[in-house]
Write an enzyme that holds these catalytic residues in place. Structure first.
Site, PDB file in Angstrom:
ATOM      1  N   SER A 131      27.874 -25.106  25.299  1.00 51.70           N
ATOM      2  CA  SER A 131      26.772 -25.006  24.344  1.00 51.70           C
ATOM      3  C   SER A 131      26.115 -26.383  24.147  1.00 51.70           C
ATOM      4  CB  SER A 131      27.280 -24.391  23.035  1.00 51.70           C
ATOM      5  OG  SER A 131      26.213 -23.931  22.243  1.00 51.70           O
ATOM      6  N   ASP A 171      26.335 -17.778  25.115  1.00 54.21           N
ATOM      7  CA  ASP A 171      26.961 -19.044  24.726  1.00 54.21           C
ATOM      8  C   ASP A 171      28.416 -19.159  25.195  1.00 54.21           C
ATOM      9  OD1 ASP A 171      28.197 -21.116  22.978  1.00 54.21           O
ATOM     10  OD2 ASP A 171      26.231 -21.082  22.019  1.00 54.21           O
TER      11      ASP A 171
END
Length: 278
Positions: A41, A170
């Site tokens: 991320s 993610d």
């Protein structure tokens, strides 16, 4: 003394991940370079810049230039970068408006970085999640911007690219602090956890979005904790970022200040570990 081989893992945490920058400053100040970096991320975004040859100071100055305030960000995106606003948005049906992950990654990553992951000066692994197979995916080759876009694809907010027809979201969903991917052959493994925790209610009731995001943070902590219990890294640092939300990108200077204690802690622990190696 032989320079130790260090593996560095940069975890996910949205705006809280700006605290990765002071951690990277430790490496520069000690004259060290990680032998391998894994990022998830926001950790993939910051890690890509560092693995690509930018110094921590370069990254800090670039981030500060973009994130001084909302007007500076708008001037950069729509003035200097000449971005068409419609290129930043993805509409999949009337009820599905997202930010385009690849466009967002392209805005954040300087043009001077290598285009391919395999061309980065420091070996780099991008951690993402294959939504269709429900599995963690480690991306080690191919377009850097696309891989970072996959790792920062927050469900319901940022639309990630597809790989082989599969949707990616993610990396924090499956591996919030990916230290297990920088372990092999390393003398020291360093992990930076910027996940954060649900913020106190302060006497009021929490809204639906706050409950949803907070629930994800709880899940991330559980996943990271289980992985750490199985085979912990040598150094595990948690900057004091719990007071910030994932959207607090324009509180850049405050995040930097809050990370000072963790920066000092990382420097001391690295120095101790290196001294032991002799």
């Amino acid at each position: 003394m032989t320079t130790p081989s260090i593996g560095l893992a940069l975890g996910g945490g949205s705006a809280r991940g700006l605290a990765h920058i002071p951690m990277l400053e430790v490496f520069d100040e000690l004259g060290l370079k990680p032998k391998a970096i894994a990022g998830c991320s926001i950790g993939a975004l910051v890690g890509a810049a560092y693995a690509g040859g930018m110094t921590a100071r370069d990254i800090r100055e670039h981030a500060e230039r973009l994130l001084t305030n909302r007007m500076s960000a708008l001037r950069y995106a729509f003035g200097e970068k000449r971005l068409n606003p419609f290129d930043l948005l993805a509409l999949n049906g009337l009820a599905s408006l997202h930010l385009q992950g690849e466009t967002l990654a392209g805005l954040a990553l300087p043009e001077t970085l290598p285009k391919l992951i395999e061309d980065l000066p420091i070996p780099f692994k991008v951690i993402a999640t294959d939504f269709d197979t429900m599995e963690e995916q480690v991306i080690e080759a191919g377009p850097l911007r696309k891989a970072v876009a996959a790792s920062i694809a927050i469900p319901g907010v940022i639309l990630g690219p597809k790989y082989d027809g599969h949707s990616f979201v993610d990396g924090g969903v499956t591996n919030p602090v990916p230290f297990d991917h920088v372990r092999q052959g390393m003398d020291i493994v360093v992990a930076i956890d910027v996940t954060g925790r649900p913020r106190p209610a302060n006497g009021g009731s929490r809204g639906n979005m706050e409950l949803a995001v907070g629930s994800l943070l709880i899940m991330f902590h559980q996943v990271a904790g289980l992985r750490r219990a199985i085979n912990p890294p040598d150094i595990y640092i948690r900057p004091a970022v719990d007071s910030f939300s994932g959207a607090d990108f324009f509180r850049f200077k405050e995040v930097m200040e809050q990370a000072t204690t963790a920066k000092d802690q990382l420097k001391r622990e690295l120095e101790r570990r290196i001294a032991r190696l002799g």
